[in-house]
Design a protein around this motif. Structure first.
Motif, short mmCIF file in Angstrom:
data_model
loop_
_atom_site.label_atom_id
_atom_site.label_comp_id
_atom_site.label_asym_id
_atom_site.label_seq_id
_atom_site.Cartn_x
_atom_site.Cartn_y
_atom_site.Cartn_z
N MET A 27 -4.23 32.10 -42.20
CA MET A 27 -4.90 31.34 -41.15
C MET A 27 -4.03 31.13 -39.93
O MET A 27 -4.52 30.72 -38.88
N ILE A 28 -2.74 31.35 -40.05
CA ILE A 28 -1.85 31.27 -38.90
C ILE A 28 -1.82 32.61 -38.16
O ILE A 28 -1.93 32.67 -36.93
N VAL A 36 -3.52 37.22 -33.97
CA VAL A 36 -3.51 38.67 -33.72
C VAL A 36 -4.66 39.03 -32.77
O VAL A 36 -4.49 39.84 -31.84
N THR A 37 -5.83 38.42 -32.98
CA THR A 37 -6.97 38.73 -32.12
C THR A 37 -6.73 38.28 -30.69
O THR A 37 -7.08 39.00 -29.74
N THR A 38 -6.12 37.10 -30.50
CA THR A 38 -5.86 36.65 -29.13
C THR A 38 -4.73 37.45 -28.49
O THR A 38 -4.75 37.66 -27.27
N HIS A 39 -3.76 37.91 -29.29
CA HIS A 39 -2.73 38.80 -28.74
C HIS A 39 -3.38 40.05 -28.15
O HIS A 39 -3.07 40.47 -27.04
N ILE A 40 -4.28 40.65 -28.90
CA ILE A 40 -4.95 41.87 -28.44
C ILE A 40 -5.81 41.57 -27.22
O ILE A 40 -5.80 42.33 -26.23
N ALA A 41 -6.57 40.48 -27.27
CA ALA A 41 -7.42 40.12 -26.13
C ALA A 41 -6.58 39.85 -24.89
O ALA A 41 -6.98 40.22 -23.77
#
Length: 544
Positions: free
Chosen positions: A88-89, A94-99
């Motif tokens: 959950m951390i 990871v998704t916001t890093h990519i976005a």
């Protein structure tokens, strides 16, 4: 060499440096984001962890969506990520890093689309690497990274539409806005303004036939308004109201500004936040670039009108105390700060050219120097936001979460005791619940009521509620410690107190505790206590 080969060669020579610039900037941004995380930036508010909890709920319900205050797309993305990786951390971040990296690419596309100059595009990409709204939102599990990506793409396609009102550009603009409308409510205002300005610009276009104009306008309307209409119908069907329009404002008045102070509203309002953040970072230089583009390029005025009018409407709502969050107020106007970034790059190039000519340099040597100055200001602004103690995961939060996870592992697999939280609904509790990777185990004391019997804890009530541990802050301990006697295991840990109920303390092995290097003191769990427990409840088991 044939003319077609010459054209292809010219395109390659022109596009290859741009491709390299995009690639290098993405790599630099990935390194910068990793550096921010390595410095301990995991969150900027309680919402970071609440978003993750909302994603867990969505993972269970899947479909249909339910009427709730937050818009659904970020939680759906986080839920999909956690279905692939249960951490959950890590998974949501990871998704916001990519976005965030894709948002940087979108900033470069917008800069190149607006000015068609490689130097402006390169500078915009470099500035975007350390630009606070983009960099911060890329490392925390909030909706902003997805929002900046979708809005920047929408404004890029809208610029293409302004130059040539074709239905394909209208479709791309509308779809990008539809995605943005499922992320943040500000997009609803932006979508409405973009549609009105785009419809007027298309209708004024003399090169299009009337059917082509009507098609382009209809396509944009059907796409960009589809989600807002769906969301309103969902709320009306489930609640009979449009409560999401008033809930944020009511919470702001009740929790942030109960005295209805106009000074507090001004300090929190989007216009004030936009001015102070962009003045501090020097991004306000972009207004000079906007002024020059306004004078030089008539079609730019349509694009600027959409961005400016939407910001004015949000600023007016904020000045009236509506559409304001409870914290991190810079996040609301940050969207327009992102849209201003390409204009800042253009202003730096033009200012550098003026200064270079004045100094009689043959090359624009001042543009890189000005870029370095603004990069330093951007980095300083990012560090200022990242260093704010409010809302972030502290080492203590991770350490007490490790202690709780360790205690969870000490219990037999068939028992999953719940943790009673005694304290106010503070940011740290949301982070602790996520850091333990098991937020469903926690329950609020204020929700279930203290199961007290006179001056002692009623263990039968705890058994019924499957509560095995109590956690509170040190300042709350004097108020409740008389409820616990020598039968309970009590861990004093920095600013937290963790209490293990007698029926579960029997499984906490003393030799394992010293391995928790951050455990300050420990008492109550030992051979004497185990003997007392066995004497007091010789046959009892949790849940009995």
């Amino acid at each position: 060499m044939s003319p077609s080969h010459k054209d292809l060669r010219r395109k390659v020579v022109y596009l290859l440096p741009l491709f390299i610039a995009f690639l290098v900037s993405v790599l630099l941004a990935a390194g910068y984001q990793y550096w921010l995380v390595s410095r301990g930036l995991y969150a900027v508010s309680k919402d970071d962890s609440l978003r993750t909890m909302g994603a867990l709920i969505w993972m269970k319900d899947k479909w249909p969506l339910h009427a709730e205050e937050w818009l659904p797309l970020p939680q759906m993305i986080f839920g999909a990520a956690m279905s692939l990786d249960s951490d959950m951390i890590v998974a949501p971040r990871v998704t916001t890093h990519i976005a965030g990296l894709l948002a940087l690419v979108a900033i470069g596309l917008l800069a190149h689309g607006l000015w068609r100059r490689r130097d402006v595009t390169v500078i915009a990409l470099l500035l975007g690497v350390v630009f606070a709204p983009r960099a911060i939102s890329s490392v925390v599990p909030l909706a902003e990274a997805f929002f900046y990506l979708s809005i920047t793409l929408a404004m890029f396609f809208f610029w293409l539409f302004v130059q040539r009102p074709h239905w394909l550009y209208s479709l791309a603009t509308g779809l990008s806005l539809a995605v943005a409308c499922s992320i943040r409510y500000e997009a609803w205002v932006i979508a409405g303004v973009v549609f009105l300005v785009g419809a007027f610009a298309a209708w004024k276009e003399t090169a299009l036939t009337r059917p082509a104009k009507i098609t382009a306008i209809a396509v944009m309307a059907l796409t960009c308004f589809c989600f807002p209409v769906y969301w309103m119908l969902l709320w009306l069907a489930e609640t009979g109201t449009l409560g999401f329009l008033s809930v944020p404002g009511d919470k702001y008045k009740e929790m942030r500004n109960p005295e209805h102070s106009y000074r507090v509203i001004w300090l929190d309002a989007p216009l004030h936040q936009f001015l102070i953040t962009n003045l501090a970072s020097l991004n306000l230089l972009g207004l000079l670039g906007v002024f020059m583009a306004w004078r030089e390029r008539p079609r730019f005025r349509w694009w600027f009108a959409a961005a400016f009018v939407s910001f004015v409407l949000i600023a007016l709502l904020g000045a009236l105390g509506h559409a304001l969050p409870l914290h991190n107020f810079w996040r609301v106007p940050a969207t327009w700060s992102v849209l201003l970034l390409p204009a800042t790059a253009y202003a730096l190039v033009r200012l550098g050219a003026v200064l270079s000519r004045a100094a009689q340099f043959r090359r624009n040597v001042f543009a890189p120097l000005l870029c370095a100055l603004v990069l330093g200001a951007f980095h300083f602004q990012t560090m200022r936001v990242a260093s704010q103690p409010y809302g972030n995961y502290t080492p203590e939060i991770f350490e007490v979460s490790e202690l709780l996870s360790h205690l969870f592992g000490e219990f037999p697999a068939e028992f999953k005791p719940r943790v009673l939280i005694e304290g106010e609904d503070a940011t740290e509790w949301a982070h602790i619940r996520i850091a333990t990777q098991d937020p469903g185990r926690f329950v609020w004391a204020s929700t279930v009521g203290y199961p007290l019997g006179g001056e002692k804890i009623l263990l039968s009530r705890f058994r019924k509620l499957a509560i095995g541990l109590v956690i509170t802050r040190r300042e709350n301990w004097p108020r409740i410690q008389h409820f616990f006697d020598e039968r309970f295991g009590v861990f004093e840990f920095n600013n937290f107190i963790v209490v293990v109920l007698p029926e579960y303390a029997r499984w906490v092995s003393e030799p394992s505790l010293p391995r928790l290097a951050t455990l300050r003191t420990y008492y109550g769990v030992g051979s004497k206590m185990k003997a007392a427990i066995e004497e007091w409840i010789p046959q009892s088991r949790p849940g009995e």
